[in-house]
Design a protein around this motif. Structure first.
Motif, PDB file in Angstrom:
ATOM      1  N   ALA A 497       5.709   9.001   3.831  1.00 54.06           N
ATOM      2  CA  ALA A 497       4.501   8.182   3.760  1.00 54.06           C
ATOM      3  C   ALA A 497       3.679   8.550   2.538  1.00 54.06           C
ATOM      4  O   ALA A 497       3.317   9.707   2.333  1.00 54.06           O
ATOM      5  CB  ALA A 497       3.674   8.372   5.034  1.00 54.06           C
ATOM      6  N   MET A 498       3.401   7.551   1.691  1.00 54.97           N
ATOM      7  CA  MET A 498       2.652   7.801   0.465  1.00 54.97           C
ATOM      8  C   MET A 498       1.160   7.609   0.695  1.00 54.97           C
ATOM      9  O   MET A 498       0.748   6.855   1.588  1.00 54.97           O
ATOM     10  CB  MET A 498       3.137   6.874  -0.658  1.00 54.97           C
ATOM     11  CG  MET A 498       2.749   5.422  -0.493  1.00 54.97           C
ATOM     12  SD  MET A 498       3.125   4.422  -1.962  1.00 54.97           S
ATOM     13  CE  MET A 498       4.903   4.405  -1.935  1.00 54.97           C
ATOM     14  N   PRO A 499       0.313   8.263  -0.086  1.00 60.88           N
ATOM     15  CA  PRO A 499      -1.134   8.069   0.047  1.00 60.88           C
ATOM     16  C   PRO A 499      -1.520   6.628  -0.251  1.00 60.88           C
ATOM     17  O   PRO A 499      -0.937   5.972  -1.120  1.00 60.88           O
ATOM     18  CB  PRO A 499      -1.715   9.030  -0.997  1.00 60.88           C
ATOM     19  CG  PRO A 499      -0.627  10.017  -1.271  1.00 60.88           C
ATOM     20  CD  PRO A 499       0.654   9.290  -1.097  1.00 60.88           C
ATOM     21  N   GLY A 500      -2.532   6.126   0.468  1.00 60.92           N
ATOM     22  CA  GLY A 500      -2.993   4.770   0.233  1.00 60.92           C
ATOM     23  C   GLY A 500      -3.524   4.577  -1.176  1.00 60.92           C
ATOM     24  O   GLY A 500      -3.371   3.497  -1.765  1.00 60.92           O
ATOM     25  N   GLY A 501      -4.133   5.620  -1.753  1.00 62.98           N
ATOM     26  CA  GLY A 501      -4.643   5.510  -3.111  1.00 62.98           C
ATOM     27  C   GLY A 501      -3.540   5.312  -4.129  1.00 62.98           C
ATOM     28  O   GLY A 501      -3.696   4.547  -5.101  1.00 62.98           O
ATOM     29  N   ALA A 502      -2.409   5.986  -3.939  1.00 61.09           N
ATOM     30  CA  ALA A 502      -1.278   5.815  -4.852  1.00 61.09           C
ATOM     31  C   ALA A 502      -0.750   4.394  -4.784  1.00 61.09           C
ATOM     32  O   ALA A 502      -0.433   3.774  -5.822  1.00 61.09           O
ATOM     33  CB  ALA A 502      -0.174   6.817  -4.501  1.00 61.09           C
ATOM     34  N   TYR A 503      -0.650   3.855  -3.588  1.00 66.75           N
ATOM     35  CA  TYR A 503      -0.166   2.490  -3.430  1.00 66.75           C
ATOM     36  C   TYR A 503      -1.137   1.496  -4.069  1.00 66.75           C
ATOM     37  O   TYR A 503      -0.719   0.547  -4.745  1.00 66.75           O
ATOM     38  CB  TYR A 503       0.014   2.184  -1.950  1.00 66.75           C
ATOM     39  CG  TYR A 503       0.525   0.807  -1.651  1.00 66.75           C
ATOM     40  CD1 TYR A 503       1.751   0.377  -2.145  1.00 66.75           C
ATOM     41  CD2 TYR A 503      -0.215  -0.075  -0.860  1.00 66.75           C
ATOM     42  CE1 TYR A 503       2.228  -0.892  -1.854  1.00 66.75           C
ATOM     43  CE2 TYR A 503       0.258  -1.338  -0.564  1.00 66.75           C
ATOM     44  CZ  TYR A 503       1.478  -1.746  -1.066  1.00 66.75           C
ATOM     45  OH  TYR A 503       1.945  -3.009  -0.792  1.00 66.75           O
ATOM     46  N   ALA A 504      -2.438   1.706  -3.880  1.00 65.38           N
ATOM     47  CA  ALA A 504      -3.443   0.816  -4.466  1.00 65.38           C
ATOM     48  C   ALA A 504      -3.355   0.822  -5.987  1.00 65.38           C
ATOM     49  O   ALA A 504      -3.478  -0.230  -6.634  1.00 65.38           O
ATOM     50  CB  ALA A 504      -4.840   1.237  -4.001  1.00 65.38           C
ATOM     51  N   LEU A 505      -3.137   1.989  -6.587  1.00 68.64           N
ATOM     52  CA  LEU A 505      -3.009   2.057  -8.039  1.00 68.64           C
ATOM     53  C   LEU A 505      -1.784   1.290  -8.526  1.00 68.64           C
ATOM     54  O   LEU A 505      -1.844   0.582  -9.540  1.00 68.64           O
ATOM     55  CB  LEU A 505      -2.933   3.513  -8.485  1.00 68.64           C
ATOM     56  CG  LEU A 505      -4.244   4.293  -8.489  1.00 68.64           C
ATOM     57  CD1 LEU A 505      -3.993   5.774  -8.775  1.00 68.64           C
ATOM     58  CD2 LEU A 505      -5.207   3.725  -9.529  1.00 68.64           C
ATOM     59  N   MET A 506      -0.667   1.408  -7.811  1.00 63.90           N
ATOM     60  CA  MET A 506       0.534   0.689  -8.225  1.00 63.90           C
ATOM     61  C   MET A 506       0.345  -0.821  -8.094  1.00 63.90           C
ATOM     62  O   MET A 506       0.775  -1.591  -8.962  1.00 63.90           O
ATOM     63  CB  MET A 506       1.732   1.164  -7.411  1.00 63.90           C
ATOM     64  CG  MET A 506       2.241   2.535  -7.824  1.00 63.90           C
ATOM     65  SD  MET A 506       3.819   2.976  -7.060  1.00 63.90           S
ATOM     66  CE  MET A 506       3.257   3.447  -5.431  1.00 63.90           C
ATOM     67  N   VAL A 507      -0.296  -1.264  -7.022  1.00 61.63           N
ATOM     68  CA  VAL A 507      -0.547  -2.691  -6.863  1.00 61.63           C
ATOM     69  C   VAL A 507      -1.477  -3.199  -7.955  1.00 61.63           C
ATOM     70  O   VAL A 507      -1.236  -4.263  -8.558  1.00 61.63           O
ATOM     71  CB  VAL A 507      -1.142  -2.968  -5.467  1.00 61.63           C
ATOM     72  CG1 VAL A 507      -1.620  -4.412  -5.356  1.00 61.63           C
ATOM     73  CG2 VAL A 507      -0.110  -2.684  -4.385  1.00 61.63           C
TER      74      VAL A 507
END
Length: 724
Positions: A497-507
């Motif tokens: 499970a990746m951090p939500g912040g990392a996913y938000a940056l990629m999006v």
């Protein structure tokens, strides 16, 4: 240069940039709307939701007040209003669908109206969605699974049934990063799920037998093609995937072909295009019609009717409706003589869906489908790519090669866009999907779906058997491709499970790259790289504990995971493995580890992380451990995990996770280096976290002694165990 001059120069540069990108600005409207929706999901409580709406409204007022100074203030005003609207819209939607939820597990006998019937032959089950009748102590809508043999023949929507069922509240994520069924159930209006038991009495029949066209068509297809192949054929025609086995579904997912099982853009496009072609060809046979009517416009109308009919036939689920809306927009553009598929049409479709179903933003279906379409349109709108694959006079083999290269480039772009989404939601992604889709997409679009349509048409006169045989062979080829691709070395990338912040940056980085056209788009690589690096460098959890304390997975020396209980179910094994970032073959049993010491009731294991030795103790049965032994174990351990309430004298060196603690925290993921603790419940107050509840009275099993109140649940004690 003074500060004022520098500020004016920066303002002029921004104005020049926005002027150059003026045609792209409208594409950010659904992005800002989605940002407001995502902020509502991410922020914990009503005070912060209100603060966000107020801050966005203030920014919008500032933009309106300074609108005469250029384009930037107007852009700020519209963007801020979209963020405020998105947050307010999802907040309103969550309150509008509010319904009571079952407080705790219960055994009940109920009368209910059948809202929906789903056949799941691959699991030998029938799923009923029921609306209880005359029961204010039950949720308004609930879902039960029945064994195929327990379901009455001919049960249909609208029937009134009586059955006994064991119901449970919708489950929150078992561990951080797992699927949040409680959230999905809240927006679907489901207040409980469970298992029903025979006998099931039909008190009032529902719709006339055979009135459900979708169910009839699914049953007919599955009678013609057996096994998962028939399930895929049924999924293509009606959206019903109940006949696809778990192994075949897993293979399709690992091969990057699972999108073929969901009725979405590919299927709606194929049906729409086929309907347009048939209408156009048939009408053009008449010279009078060809000369007097605008046949392409009539064909577009036929395609629109086919898209709407196909959407209704397949159950009108949100992904299908989304694809239908996009198809209708494309047909409208064709009718007006505009370019068929542009990012503006994609943005319009996304805006419509978010306005009608704002909660869909949080689900993988919305993200995957719009990311795929955006990637396809973006790559083919690039001038250099368009020039490469422009139709031209050349040898046939060169044209075929150019088409295959175009398909491969499209597949690579789509896989790159979908990989972060798949890793965030499912914690794994197929690496060979681009190659597999080169064969699978043409095979499905130009062979399987036309053959299936032909077989259904020929069945009207009773001669469809040869076409069904050909369809079955094509489906066998598709399944074979899925299994070969899924079993290839390195076919799947797994990530915890990746951090939500990392996913938000990629999006954010991906959207910045896709939606701008000037050189400033290159700046999107920065957040994309930071987010990817953050996700890859985030250490996998050393310990996962489910919210009920019953199951535990701990990282072993070889990087795999060891499970506490020998008989963990397939779902639990898969869920813990996915969130721990390992494949099924890397799952072992804790009792088999050399560094662990396990009895039937208790396990101890020592792990070394971050230069420190940690001792973990966990109970693994329903029997009580002798009191003195348990207290001594607690004192000698850093962490103690139990599905029961631990005795008051249990004081481990670091912390204890028992029934009481886990009831407040939910599932837990722990990295010992640090240490770092992530919990499912982090203080949020969304409606599904603390919903209004109902609870039926205690109901004893048939034949059991009845009491005025339920007996207190007792934990079993081994005969030789002293009292606690």
């Amino acid at each position: 240069m003074g500060a004022g001059a520098a500020l004016r120069q920066a303002s002029d540069a921004v104005e020049c940039w926005l002027e150059a990108e003026r045609d792209q600005l409208v594409l950010w409207l659904p992005v800002m709307l989605g940002l407001g929706i995502a902020a509502w999901f991410g922020l914990p409580d009503a005070a912060r939701w209100s603060a966000l709406i107020a801050a966005a409204a203030a920014l919008a007022l500032i933009g309106v007040a300074t609108a005469g100074r250029g384009r930037a203030p107007r852009v700020l005003a519209v963007a801020a209003l979209a963020v405020a609207l998105g947050c307010a819209l999802i907040w309103w939607r969550a309150e509008r669908v509010a319904a009571p939820v079952l407080a705790r597990p219960a055994m009940v006998t109920l009368d209910g109206t059948v809202v929906r019937v789903e056949a799941l032959p691959a699991r030998e089950m029938v799923r009923l969605t029921l609306a209880p009748v005359g029961r204010s102590d039950l949720p308004r809508k609930l879902r039960v699974n029945l064994a195929e043999g327990d379901a009455p023949a001919g049960i249909a929507t609208g029937a009134l049934v009586r059955l006994r069922a064991r119901l449970m509240p919708p489950a929150p994520p078992s561990v951080p990063g797992a699927y949040d069924f409680a959230r999905a159930a809240w927006f679907a209006g489901l207040g409980a799920t469970g298992k029903g038991f025979a006998p099931v009495q039909v008190l009032r029949p529902g719709a006339a037998p055979g009135a459900d066209l979708r169910a009839r068509l699914s049953a007919h297809i599955e009678s013609r093609i057996a096994g998962s192949a028939g399930g895929i054929a049924s999924a293509l025609a009606t959206g019903d995937r109940g006949a696809i086995t778990q192994d075949d579904s897993e293979a399709m997912q690992r091969a990057g072909l699972s999108h073929l099982l969901s009725v979405s853009g590919l299927h709606v496009t194929a049906v729409t295009a086929a309907a347009m072609l048939v209408v156009l060809r048939l009408l053009s046979l008449s010279p009078t019609l060809a000369l007097r009517w605008r046949l392409p416009l009539v064909a577009a109308g036929g395609g629109a009717l086919a898209a709407i009919g196909y959407t209704l036939l397949t159950g009108a689920e949100v992904p299908t409706i989304r694809s239908c809306v996009a198809a209708l927009l494309v047909l409208l553009a064709l009718s007006l003589g505009r370019e068929a598929l542009t990012l503006r049409l994609v943005a319009a479709g996304a805006t419509i869906v978010l306005l009608l179903w704002p909660e869909s933003l949080a689900g993988p279906s919305f993200q995957l489908s719009f990311a795929a379409v955006t990637a396809i349109v973006t790559i083919h709108e690039h001038p250099r790519v368009r020039a490469w694959f422009l139709a031209r006079d050349e040898a046939r083999w060169r044209g075929i090669g150019r088409g295959l290269c175009s398909l491969l480039l499209t597949g690579v772009a789509v896989e790159a866009a979908l990989m972060p989404i798949a890793l965030f939601h499912f914690h794994k992604s197929g690496l060979y999907g681009a190659l597999a889709n080169i064969v699978a997409i043409p095979l499905t679009t130009f062979v399987i779906m036309p053959l299936e349509a032909l077989a259904l048409a020929l069945d009207l006169v009773g001669i469809g058997a040869p076409a069904w045989w050909l369809t079955a062979r094509a489906l066998d080829l598709l399944l074979g491709l899925a299994h070969v691709t899924a079993s290839a070395p390195g076919a799947v990338a797994a990530l915890p499970a990746m951090p939500g912040g990392a996913y938000a940056l990629m999006v954010a980085g991906g959207l910045w790259l896709a939606l701008w056209r000037t050189r400033v788009r290159i700046g999107g690589l920065v957040p994309l790289a930071i987010g990817a690096g953050w996700a890859l460098l985030t250490p996998a959890p050393d310990l996962l504990v489910t919210g009920d304390g019953r199951h535990l997975a701990i990282r072993t020396a070889n990087g795999g995971l060891a499970l506490l209980r020998d008989r963990a179910g397939d779902y639990t094994r898969a869920m813990l493995g996915e969130n721990g970032g390992v494949e099924d073959d890397a799952l072992a049993l804790l009792a088999d580890q050399p560094e662990a010491r396990c009895s039937a009731d208790l396990c101890l294991i020592d792990v070394t992380r971050g230069g420190r030795r940690w001792r973990v103790a966990a109970t693994r049965s329903g029997y009580l451990v002798p009191w003195k032994a348990m207290i001594a174990t607690c004192a000698a351990s850093d962490l103690v995990v139990s599905e029961r309430r631990l005795p008051p004298g249990c004081h481990p060196r670091w912390t204890a996770l028992d029934r009481v603690t886990l009831a407040h925290s939910g599932g837990v993921a722990i990295s010992f280096a640090g240490p770092r603790v992530v919990t499912v419940r982090s203080g949020g107050h969304h409606p599904w976290i603390d919903p209004p509840t109902v609870q039926p009275p205690f109901e004893a099993a048939p034949g059991a002694a009845r009491h005025d109140r339920p007996r207190r649940a007792m934990t079993r004690r081994r005969p030789d165990a002293p009292p606690q």
